[in-house]
Design a protein around this motif. Structure first.
Motif, short mmCIF file in Angstrom:
data_model
loop_
_atom_site.label_atom_id
_atom_site.label_comp_id
_atom_site.label_asym_id
_atom_site.label_seq_id
_atom_site.Cartn_x
_atom_site.Cartn_y
_atom_site.Cartn_z
N ARG A 21 -1.02 -1.21 6.99
CA ARG A 21 0.10 -0.46 6.41
C ARG A 21 1.05 -1.38 5.66
NH1 ARG A 21 1.22 4.85 9.24
NH2 ARG A 21 -0.60 5.12 10.55
N TYR A 22 1.22 -2.60 6.16
CA TYR A 22 2.08 -3.57 5.50
C TYR A 22 1.55 -3.89 4.11
CZ TYR A 22 4.19 -8.03 4.30
OH TYR A 22 4.82 -9.04 3.63
N PHE A 23 0.25 -4.16 4.00
CA PHE A 23 -0.31 -4.50 2.70
C PHE A 23 -0.30 -3.31 1.75
CE2 PHE A 23 -2.28 -8.05 5.13
CZ PHE A 23 -1.68 -9.06 4.41
N GLN A 24 -0.45 -2.10 2.27
CA GLN A 24 -0.34 -0.92 1.41
C GLN A 24 1.07 -0.81 0.84
OE1 GLN A 24 -1.45 2.37 3.87
NE2 GLN A 24 -3.66 2.06 3.58
N GLN A 25 2.07 -1.10 1.65
CA GLN A 25 3.45 -1.01 1.19
C GLN A 25 3.78 -2.08 0.16
OE1 GLN A 25 5.63 1.41 1.71
NE2 GLN A 25 4.04 2.45 2.85
N VAL A 41 -0.64 -2.16 12.31
CA VAL A 41 0.50 -2.45 11.46
C VAL A 41 0.11 -3.20 10.18
CG1 VAL A 41 2.65 -3.78 11.37
CG2 VAL A 41 2.10 -2.43 13.39
N VAL A 42 -0.78 -4.16 10.26
CA VAL A 42 -1.08 -5.02 9.12
C VAL A 42 -1.62 -4.24 7.92
CG1 VAL A 42 -2.56 -6.92 8.35
CG2 VAL A 42 -1.29 -7.11 10.48
N SER A 94 -4.11 -5.28 19.34
CA SER A 94 -4.39 -3.89 18.98
C SER A 94 -3.25 -3.29 18.17
CB SER A 94 -4.69 -3.06 20.23
OG SER A 94 -3.56 -3.02 21.07
N LEU A 95 -2.02 -3.66 18.47
CA LEU A 95 -0.88 -3.18 17.67
C LEU A 95 -0.91 -3.76 16.26
CD1 LEU A 95 2.01 -3.28 20.28
CD2 LEU A 95 0.90 -1.27 19.32
#
Length: 124
Positions: free
Chosen positions: A31-35, A28-29, A23-24
């Motif tokens: 947001r990582y690809f957006q960054q 996170v994933v 669930s975490l």
């Protein structure tokens, strides 16, 4: 009196921990690809500013525009032709020639798609 102490985790405990981790990761994933996409756009803009500045300096020094991007590397205006971070290619740049002439007047990205602001990468 012998007490048998067993140390370890039960299957239920392991499943609960894995469910929490999953669930975490769902948070996170994305947001990582957006960054990473945003970082690629930033590097693209920086590379374009650097190449356009080098083109202007070349023109100021020689009175003409370079015939190719490789000529700018040969004449030491650029260390190397930068990689387009969106397309991942070093030779994917679109060269814009001056009106009525030849040479490299401007450089644009050859990548397809749009940036985070909705503009096509070729318009940066």
């Amino acid at each position: 009196m012998s007490l048998s102490l067993r140390r370890g985790f039960t299957l239920i405990e392991l499943l609960v921990v894995l469910a929490i981790m999953a669930s975490l990761l769902t948070l996170v994933v994305p947001r990582y690809f957006q960054q990473t996409d945003k970082a690629s756009e930033t590097v693209l803009k920086h590379n374009l500013v650097s190449m356009r500045d080098a083109i202007d300096k070349f023109y100021a020094d020689t009175g003409r525009y370079p015939s190719t991007l490789e000529e700018m590397v040969e004449r030491k205006y650029l260390r190397e032709v930068p990689v387009d971070p969106v397309s991942g290619k070093r030779d994917g740049w679109q060269v814009v020639s001056p009106e009525g002439g030849s040479g490299v007047y401007d450089v644009k990205s050859g990548a397809t798609g749009n940036g985070s602001d909705g503009k096509p990468f070729s318009d940066y």
